[in-house]
Write an enzyme that holds these catalytic residues in place. Structure first.
Site, mmCIF file in Angstrom:
data_model
loop_
_atom_site.group_PDB
_atom_site.id
_atom_site.type_symbol
_atom_site.label_atom_id
_atom_site.label_comp_id
_atom_site.label_asym_id
_atom_site.label_seq_id
_atom_site.Cartn_x
_atom_site.Cartn_y
_atom_site.Cartn_z
ATOM 1 N N ASP A 136 -85.418 83.237 7.395
ATOM 2 C CA ASP A 136 -85.039 83.811 6.109
ATOM 3 C C ASP A 136 -83.987 82.910 5.472
ATOM 4 O OD1 ASP A 136 -85.493 86.517 4.542
ATOM 5 O OD2 ASP A 136 -83.426 85.873 4.207
ATOM 6 N N THR A 137 -84.070 82.772 4.160
ATOM 7 C CA THR A 137 -83.155 81.907 3.419
ATOM 8 C C THR A 137 -82.442 82.714 2.350
ATOM 9 O OG1 THR A 137 -84.606 80.007 3.780
ATOM 10 C CG2 THR A 137 -83.003 79.818 1.985
#
Length: 191
Positions: free
Chosen positions: A75-76
């Site tokens: 996840d960013t």
């Protein structure tokens, strides 16, 4: 080149960028994904959100994993002045995000989680991104031509806006793109 032997790598993401990056390492992998809520505790330090969400995505596979499988989730998040910029819901939100990023420095943190039957490991990597001043016309052009609604902060560094707007990066370009591939390689090498 790393040989995973009997182990099977599962990329738990529909992101075409993550698929491309993982393929670039030369690994065979299967793609599986699940819709997972991207909610996080409001008191969580912004630097910990990407790792939290990556681990949350991995937890969705905990009851399905079989021996010799390695599930990789990621996840960013984009952090501007201590605030998380998520994925824009529409053109107006994308414009607001890019306008806020214009002429400023922000952080991009990508969390990755490796899940096997035996263990779980979550790591994060952060890069500092320096944006030049962008005109309203440049922002509108990018949004209408690239539709960045699936991207944290409303932009993809590998697209037009990255070409014209990013002056400098401190850290890994691939972390900004959505997968700190150097960390992925190191962990898989040690597995």
């Amino acid at each position: 080149m790393i040989n995973l032997g009997e182990k099977k790598l599962i990329l738990a993401s529909q992101s075409p960028r993550r698929k491309e990056l993982l393929k670039g390492l030369g690994f065979d992998f299967e793609v599986r994904s699940k819709d997972t809520s991207e909610d996080f505790p409001i008191n969580l330090d912004p630097s910990e959100v990407a790792g939290f969400l990556s681990a949350k995505k991995a937890a969705a596979f905990a009851h399905e994993i079989v021996p010799n499988e390695i599930v990789l989730t990621s996840d960013t998040v984009v952090i501007l002045e201590g605030k998380i910029l998520g994925k824009p819901a529409n053109e107006e939100e994308a414009f607001e995000m890019l306008f806020a990023l214009s002429g400023k420095t922000h952080l991009v943190t990508t969390g990755i989680t490796f899940l096997t039957l035996e263990k779980e490991l979550t790591l994060s990597d952060t890069a500092k991104v320096f944006f030049k001043e962008l005109s309203g016309q440049e922002i509108e052009y990018y949004i209408s031509n690239f539709k960045p609604f699936d991207k944290a902060g409303g932009y993809g560094i590998q697209e037009w806006i990255g070409f014209v707007g990013v002056e400098k990066i401190e850290g890994s370009y691939f972390t900004v793109m959505g997968l700190p591939i150097h960390l992925v390689y190191d962990v898989l090498k040690n597995l």
